[in-house]
Scaffold this active site. Structure first.
Site, PDB file in Angstrom:
ATOM      1  N   TYR A 138     -11.059 -40.191 -18.932  1.00 22.66           N
ATOM      2  CA  TYR A 138     -10.818 -41.409 -19.701  1.00 22.66           C
ATOM      3  C   TYR A 138     -11.524 -41.353 -21.056  1.00 22.66           C
ATOM      4  O   TYR A 138     -12.164 -42.312 -21.470  1.00 22.66           O
ATOM      5  CB  TYR A 138     -11.285 -42.635 -18.919  1.00 22.66           C
ATOM      6  CG  TYR A 138     -10.477 -42.948 -17.672  1.00 22.66           C
ATOM      7  CD1 TYR A 138      -9.354 -42.204 -17.337  1.00 22.66           C
ATOM      8  CD2 TYR A 138     -10.840 -43.983 -16.836  1.00 22.66           C
ATOM      9  CE1 TYR A 138      -8.617 -42.483 -16.199  1.00 22.66           C
ATOM     10  CE2 TYR A 138     -10.117 -44.279 -15.691  1.00 22.66           C
ATOM     11  CZ  TYR A 138      -9.006 -43.527 -15.374  1.00 22.66           C
ATOM     12  OH  TYR A 138      -8.281 -43.810 -14.247  1.00 22.66           O
ATOM     13  N   LYS A 188     -10.728 -30.576  -8.307  1.00 22.52           N
ATOM     14  CA  LYS A 188      -9.403 -29.975  -8.392  1.00 22.52           C
ATOM     15  C   LYS A 188      -9.548 -28.652  -9.131  1.00 22.52           C
ATOM     16  O   LYS A 188      -8.780 -28.305 -10.045  1.00 22.52           O
ATOM     17  CB  LYS A 188      -8.415 -30.910  -9.109  1.00 22.52           C
ATOM     18  CG  LYS A 188      -6.964 -30.447  -9.033  1.00 22.52           C
ATOM     19  CD  LYS A 188      -6.437 -30.303  -7.612  1.00 22.52           C
ATOM     20  CE  LYS A 188      -4.988 -29.827  -7.620  1.00 22.52           C
ATOM     21  NZ  LYS A 188      -4.500 -29.491  -6.254  1.00 22.52           N
ATOM     22  N   ASP A 221      -6.277 -33.702  -3.710  1.00 23.74           N
ATOM     23  CA  ASP A 221      -5.080 -33.969  -2.917  1.00 23.74           C
ATOM     24  C   ASP A 221      -5.381 -33.917  -1.432  1.00 23.74           C
ATOM     25  O   ASP A 221      -4.936 -34.771  -0.654  1.00 23.74           O
ATOM     26  CB  ASP A 221      -3.937 -33.022  -3.301  1.00 23.74           C
ATOM     27  CG  ASP A 221      -4.393 -31.589  -3.531  1.00 23.74           C
ATOM     28  OD1 ASP A 221      -5.605 -31.318  -3.460  1.00 23.74           O
ATOM     29  OD2 ASP A 221      -3.523 -30.731  -3.789  1.00 23.74           O
ATOM     30  N   ASP A 245     -11.660 -43.597  -9.714  1.00 23.54           N
ATOM     31  CA  ASP A 245     -10.845 -44.799  -9.859  1.00 23.54           C
ATOM     32  C   ASP A 245      -9.764 -44.840  -8.791  1.00 23.54           C
ATOM     33  O   ASP A 245      -9.575 -45.846  -8.093  1.00 23.54           O
ATOM     34  CB  ASP A 245     -10.233 -44.806 -11.260  1.00 23.54           C
ATOM     35  CG  ASP A 245      -9.636 -46.147 -11.651  1.00 23.54           C
ATOM     36  OD1 ASP A 245      -9.760 -47.109 -10.878  1.00 23.54           O
ATOM     37  OD2 ASP A 245      -9.049 -46.230 -12.740  1.00 23.54           O
ATOM     38  N   ASP A 249      -9.668 -47.292  -5.017  1.00 21.79           N
ATOM     39  CA  ASP A 249      -8.563 -48.193  -4.703  1.00 21.79           C
ATOM     40  C   ASP A 249      -7.919 -47.824  -3.374  1.00 21.79           C
ATOM     41  O   ASP A 249      -7.582 -48.704  -2.560  1.00 21.79           O
ATOM     42  CB  ASP A 249      -7.517 -48.148  -5.809  1.00 21.79           C
ATOM     43  CG  ASP A 249      -7.914 -48.945  -7.041  1.00 21.79           C
ATOM     44  OD1 ASP A 249      -9.081 -49.357  -7.115  1.00 21.79           O
ATOM     45  OD2 ASP A 249      -7.070 -49.145  -7.928  1.00 21.79           O
TER      46      ASP A 249
END
Length: 354
Positions: A138, A188, A221, A245, A249
């Site tokens: 971000y 990742k 993943d 983030d 959630d």
């Protein structure tokens, strides 16, 4: 802070249901303050989308300066259907996080009493996501060119610094050491060739200094799948800005509702105020109807009280929420019939009788 038990807290109710759940939280905190012998001075800030429509910006030019001498910030929600999300977030929420170096985003999740997880045979879970909060994916570095043409392109740069990764890894390791010693790092590194191997190397080197903390690095993943299939395998998760983030959630949904989850944007050295907010959005579809669930805001207020050193009051607030929900008083999003006011009143009664 004028003395050890007096706190100045800036209120940014913001948009949508934030205008309903923030007042509920202030009433509860005031009741706890009376009961536990501390004082809170609230400074209301009418910033958000309504301010944008009048002034062309989400907060005043000197907004950060206005907040800088406070002890904490309690935020409701940001977002309006007539404004792009990048306008609302980058105009208010993200500048506060970055200017005050709130580089830890702490997101605890657990199944509250009476809440049913969508997962079979999951009646409890207790996971904390430690999200890097001011850099990573971000970043503001990048841009767009040739808008509207066939040659148009967008360039977005992720920024990972040794300082940034080190401090979030250390915070997560210290938290894991205070719990059960299990720490999972989201990565990742098999696909993102530079930043994620760097992340892995720094996190591993930091955690090596913590005896009793077992680190497991899991590809993002695979981690999302494992959280759905085996949520009890996880306790503390450390992740980059984007991965944290998304994961927080997901985990909130696994615990029954994204609407009840809190978060804390923390400046650990306490050189600047920290900010506390629920992770739900402004929910314009239910705003003004009196049915918004204030739990996420109340839980965020509990985290704020804990950060301010009022740990007995913080624990008392969560105990009251647990008691109310165990008694079957729940809002519509959790299958109940209580409105915002009814639920808040029940929490206040539980505090008064404790």
């Amino acid at each position: 802070m004028t003395d050890a038990r007096t706190y100045t807290v800036d209120l940014i109710a913001g948009d949508g249901i934030g205008q309903e759940v923030v007042p509920a939280a202030t009433r509860v905190v005031d009741a706890l303050a009376d009961r536990h012998g501390f004082d809170v001075t609230w400074r209301d800030r009418d910033w958000g989308s309504a301010y944008f429509f009048e002034h062309g910006r989400m907060m005043p030019v000197d907004g950060i300066e206005q907040l800088s001498d406070g002890d904490a910030i309690l935020l409701g929600a940001v977002g309006h259907p007539e404004l792009p999300d990048h306008e609302t977030l980058w105009g208010l929420l993200i500048p506060i996080r970055r200017e005050f170096l709130q580089y830890i985003n702490l997101r605890p999740v657990r199944v509250l009493p009476g809440v049913v997880s969508p997962l079979r045979d999951v009646e409890d879970l207790d996971i904390v996501v430690v999200r890097e909060n001011v850099e990573g994916e971000y970043s503001a570095i990048g841009g767009r060119a040739y808008r509207g043409a066939t040659e148009e392109f967008a360039l977005q740069e992720a920024v990972f610094t040794r300082t940034g990764v080190t401090r979030v890894a250390r915070y997560a390791a210290e938290l894991a050491a205070s719990r059960n010693g299990s720490l999972t790092s989201a990565t990742k590194s098999n696909g993102i060739i530079h930043s994620m191997p760097f992340w892995d190397e720094v996190v591993t080197s930091v955690v090596a200094d913590f005896d009793g903390v077992e680190l497991t690095s899991v590809l993002i993943d695979a981690l999302t799948a494992a959280l759905v299939l085996r949520p009890h395998d996880f306790d503390v998760i450390v992740a980059s800005n984007l991965f944290g983030d998304i994961l927080s959630d997901l985990i909130a949904a696994l615990a029954g509702s994204i609407g009840i989850a809190p978060s804390a944007n923390i400046n650990p050295p306490r050189e600047h105020p920290s900010m506390f907010e629920p992770i739900h959005g402004s929910a314009p579809d239910i705003a003004g109807k009196g049915i918004a669930n204030p739990t996420g805001q109340l839980w965020s207020a509990s985290m704020m009280l804990d950060h301010l050193g009022e740990r007995t009051a913080a624990t008392g607030l969560m105990t009251a929420i647990d008691e109310v929900m165990a008694a079957g008083i729940r809002t519509a999003d959790l299958g109940g019939s209580a409105g915002t006011e009814e639920f808040t009143a029940a929490v206040l009664r539980a505090i008064a009788s404790s």
